[in-house]
Motif scaffolding. Structure first.
Motif, short mmCIF file in Angstrom:
data_model
loop_
_atom_site.label_atom_id
_atom_site.label_comp_id
_atom_site.label_asym_id
_atom_site.label_seq_id
_atom_site.Cartn_x
_atom_site.Cartn_y
_atom_site.Cartn_z
N ARG A 4 0.74 -1.05 -0.14
CA ARG A 4 -0.10 0.12 0.23
C ARG A 4 0.68 1.16 -0.14
NH1 ARG A 4 -3.84 -1.95 -2.42
NH2 ARG A 4 -4.54 0.03 -2.42
N GLU A 25 -0.62 4.94 0.80
CA GLU A 25 -2.24 4.98 0.49
C GLU A 25 -2.99 5.83 1.57
OE1 GLU A 25 -5.80 1.88 -0.25
OE2 GLU A 25 -4.24 1.40 0.88
N LYS A 29 -10.22 8.98 0.24
CA LYS A 29 -9.86 8.70 -1.46
C LYS A 29 -10.95 9.48 -2.02
CE LYS A 29 -7.49 4.52 -1.20
NZ LYS A 29 -7.41 3.04 -1.66
N GLY A 31 -11.59 9.93 -5.27
CA GLY A 31 -11.83 9.41 -6.66
C GLY A 31 -12.51 10.37 -7.57
N TYR A 98 -8.42 6.61 -5.75
CA TYR A 98 -9.39 5.77 -6.25
C TYR A 98 -9.33 4.61 -5.44
CZ TYR A 98 -10.35 9.05 -10.17
OH TYR A 98 -10.58 10.12 -10.93
N GLU A 99 -10.83 3.93 -5.33
CA GLU A 99 -10.65 2.77 -4.59
C GLU A 99 -10.23 1.40 -5.16
OE1 GLU A 99 -11.34 2.43 -1.43
OE2 GLU A 99 -12.29 4.25 -0.89
#
Length: 350
Positions: A4, A25, A29, A31, A98-99
């Motif tokens: 990650r 990470e 997020k 997105g 983004y996921e």
């Protein structure tokens, strides 16, 4: 590169660490909201036309690809298609905003094209050496001002095609407001968002959210037309729709109370073009039989039940942010691409 996160490190001549940059990470997020906000902030900014000056090459090493794209091709006016040419068909692209990763050329193409936005430039800072893989650090210039930084990782397959990418944005510098700088790139006085700019951003996010409900709205539009409109209403709707689309160079179907409709008309007003508005009603739930039938016809023909719905030269270009079933991208995206003025001129609206 970890599960990650990614680490970039440099050694000096003595084999000692002299520079380290880590990225991991993020918990939050945003997105697609990032894309929507950036496009909303630049909705009135046309993309400049660049004449390519770079010499095309096809490097096979990971660091060679990174240096070619970010130090030669993009600064020389390349479009995203130049990078896509060097990607494998099964590429996996992780952007930690983004996921889920983007997998395959079609998904990656849509992603990289979405972020080809005027006023935003990515600048490489440090690029590691590596045949099969490399890492590099970068920063974003927004209206010429230093913005967020981040770290990327490239991996190539046995054929020298990029098969894996990971981008991890770092937090923005203290006190820096990326979207404020974008607003200023549209209008120099907009060092902070004005109510109008905030409205565009809010509508952009709302449009993205409403897109998730598109199947439900489509089903409702069909039911409403069947319930309120009989054969006579449907025949009248067909007649009115065909006549209206052909009645002016630009025709906009609107709801009186719709903020999306108001914003679309404001965008057209800013171009100075002539257009005709056709108000179906106050809102979708207040339509009569003919209005409901016209809405259902718009859905049947163009895959859109939402308004505004804009026609230029008799052709549907979609809504404000939403596109139609034929691939027309909507008014804001046409403006961003620099295509709107030409279309209006070709239709005789300017």
């Amino acid at each position: 590169m970890g599960l990650r996160g990614t680490l970039y490190a440099e050694l000096n001549d003595a084999g000692q660490l002299r520079y380290v940059r880590e990225a991991s990470e993020p918990i939050l997020k945003p997105g697609q909201a990032t894309e929507v906000l950036l496009k909303a902030a630049t909705a009135n900014m046309e993309k400049p036309v660049k004449t390519p000056t770079f010499k095309q090459a096809t490097p096979k090493s990971a660091s060679g690809v990174a240096r070619y794209l970010w130090e030669v091709a993009y600064p020389g006016g390349a479009s995203p298609s130049e990078a896509l040419r060097l990607f494998s068909k099964d590429i996996v692209y992780e952007d930690f905003n983004y996921e889920a990763p983007f997998v395959g050329i079609p998904a990656v193409t849509e992603f990289v094209n979405a972020f080809d936005i005027p006023g935003i430039d990515f600048v490489p800072l440090k690029i590691s050496e590596g045949d099969r893989a490399c890492a590099f650090t970068w920063k974003v210039l927004i209206n010429g001002q230093d913005g967020p930084q981040g770290l990327s990782f490239y991996e190539v397959d046995a054929d020298g095609k990029v098969c894996f990418i990971r981008d991890i944005p770092a937090p923005s510098p203290r006190g820096f407001r990326p979207l404020g700088a974008l607003a200023a790139s549209v209008d120099p006085v907009l060092h902070v968002f004005t109510p109008a700019t905030l409205t565009r951003a809010a509508l952009g996010i709302a449009s993205a959210a409403m897109g998730l409900l598109k199947p439900a709205f489509a089903a409702e539009a069909k039911w409403q037309a069947q319930t309120l409109g009989g054969k006579e209403a449907q025949a009248e709707a067909l007649k009115q729709l065909d006549e209206s689309i052909a009645s002016a160079p630009v025709v906009v179907y609107t709801y009186t109370l719709s903020p999306f409709s108001t914003e679309a008309l404001a965008l057209l007003d800013a171009t100075g073009c002539e257009y005709k508005t056709v108000e179906l009603g106050l809102e979708w739930f207040l339509l009569d039989g003919v209005g409901s039938s016209i809405r259902a016809l718009l859905l049947e023909r163009y895959g859109m039940s939402s308004l505004p719905h804009i026609f230029i030269g008799g052709e549907s270009v979609g809504g404000l942010y939403s596109g139609n079933a034929a691939g027309a991208p909507g008014l804001v995206e046409l403006k961003r691409r620099g295509e709107l003025t030409g279309m209006l001129q070709a239709a005789g609206a300017l």
